[in-house]
Motif scaffolding. Structure first.
Motif, PDB file in Angstrom:
ATOM      1  N   ALA A   1       0.829  -1.210   0.000  1.00 53.97           N
ATOM      2  CA  ALA A   1       0.000   0.000   0.000  1.00 53.97           C
ATOM      3  C   ALA A   1       0.864   1.261   0.000  1.00 53.97           C
ATOM      4  CB  ALA A   1      -0.921  -0.004   1.214  1.00 53.97           C
ATOM      5  N   TRP A   2       1.937   1.268   0.779  1.00 55.01           N
ATOM      6  CA  TRP A   2       2.847   2.415   0.769  1.00 55.01           C
ATOM      7  C   TRP A   2       3.531   2.542  -0.583  1.00 55.01           C
ATOM      8  CZ3 TRP A   2       2.731   6.451   3.715  1.00 55.01           C
ATOM      9  CH2 TRP A   2       2.240   6.355   5.009  1.00 55.01           C
ATOM     10  N   GLY A   3       3.834   1.412  -1.214  1.00 50.81           N
ATOM     11  CA  GLY A   3       4.425   1.447  -2.552  1.00 50.81           C
ATOM     12  C   GLY A   3       3.467   2.050  -3.568  1.00 50.81           C
ATOM     13  N   ARG A   4       2.176   1.706  -3.465  1.00 48.71           N
ATOM     14  CA  ARG A   4       1.184   2.308  -4.367  1.00 48.71           C
ATOM     15  C   ARG A   4       1.038   3.801  -4.113  1.00 48.71           C
ATOM     16  NH1 ARG A   4      -1.390  -2.547  -3.064  1.00 48.71           N
ATOM     17  NH2 ARG A   4      -2.678  -1.521  -1.493  1.00 48.71           N
ATOM     18  N   THR A   5       1.100   4.210  -2.865  1.00 48.96           N
ATOM     19  CA  THR A   5       1.037   5.635  -2.545  1.00 48.96           C
ATOM     20  C   THR A   5       2.227   6.366  -3.142  1.00 48.96           C
ATOM     21  OG1 THR A   5      -0.140   5.145  -0.484  1.00 48.96           O
ATOM     22  CG2 THR A   5       0.932   7.303  -0.650  1.00 48.96           C
ATOM     23  N   MET A   6       3.409   5.776  -3.031  1.00 52.33           N
ATOM     24  CA  MET A   6       4.612   6.374  -3.591  1.00 52.33           C
ATOM     25  C   MET A   6       4.479   6.494  -5.114  1.00 52.33           C
ATOM     26  SD  MET A   6       8.550   5.083  -3.167  1.00 52.33           S
ATOM     27  CE  MET A   6       8.123   3.458  -3.729  1.00 52.33           C
TER      28      MET A   6
END
Length: 110
Positions: free
Chosen positions: A22-27
């Motif tokens: 999820a943090w990767g998608r946000t990035m």
């Protein structure tokens, strides 16, 4: 079977992996927004560069803290004491609010 360091919690499908994704998608979303902001450069001029600077900076901050965040959640899961990373969520929300405000200011004044 690929060899690698065993995960401290022993199950590769649990919460730390989903959170890291999820943090990767946000990035990725922030980097994509930076690219869109750069397309506005001919229409709004140099002030628009504040927007990709903020979104790119937020994406870079997520990238630089991702390993620490994963390790903390993974160890917390193993020790059955996970806590939310409230500061990361608040800083990301703050970056979103700043991006919105800067976008409005640049478009209205440009």
């Amino acid at each position: 079977m690929a060899s690698g360091a065993p995960r401290p919690h022993g199950d590769p499908g649990l919460q730390p992996e989903r959170t890291a994704l999820a943090w990767g998608r946000t990035m990725l979303a922030l980097v994509t927004a930076s690219a869109f902001f750069l397309r506005w450069l001919p229409a709004y001029g140099p002030p628009i560069l504040m927007l990709p600077a903020v979104s790119g900076g937020a994406a870079l901050a997520i990238y630089l803290t991702q390993r620490r965040r994963y390790r903390a959640r993974s160890h917390g899961l193993a020790g059955e004491s996970i806590e939310a990373d409230l500061s990361a969520v608040l800083w990301t929300a703050f970056a979103g609010v700043v991006l919105g405000a800067l976008g409005v200011v640049v478009v209205v004044t440009g």
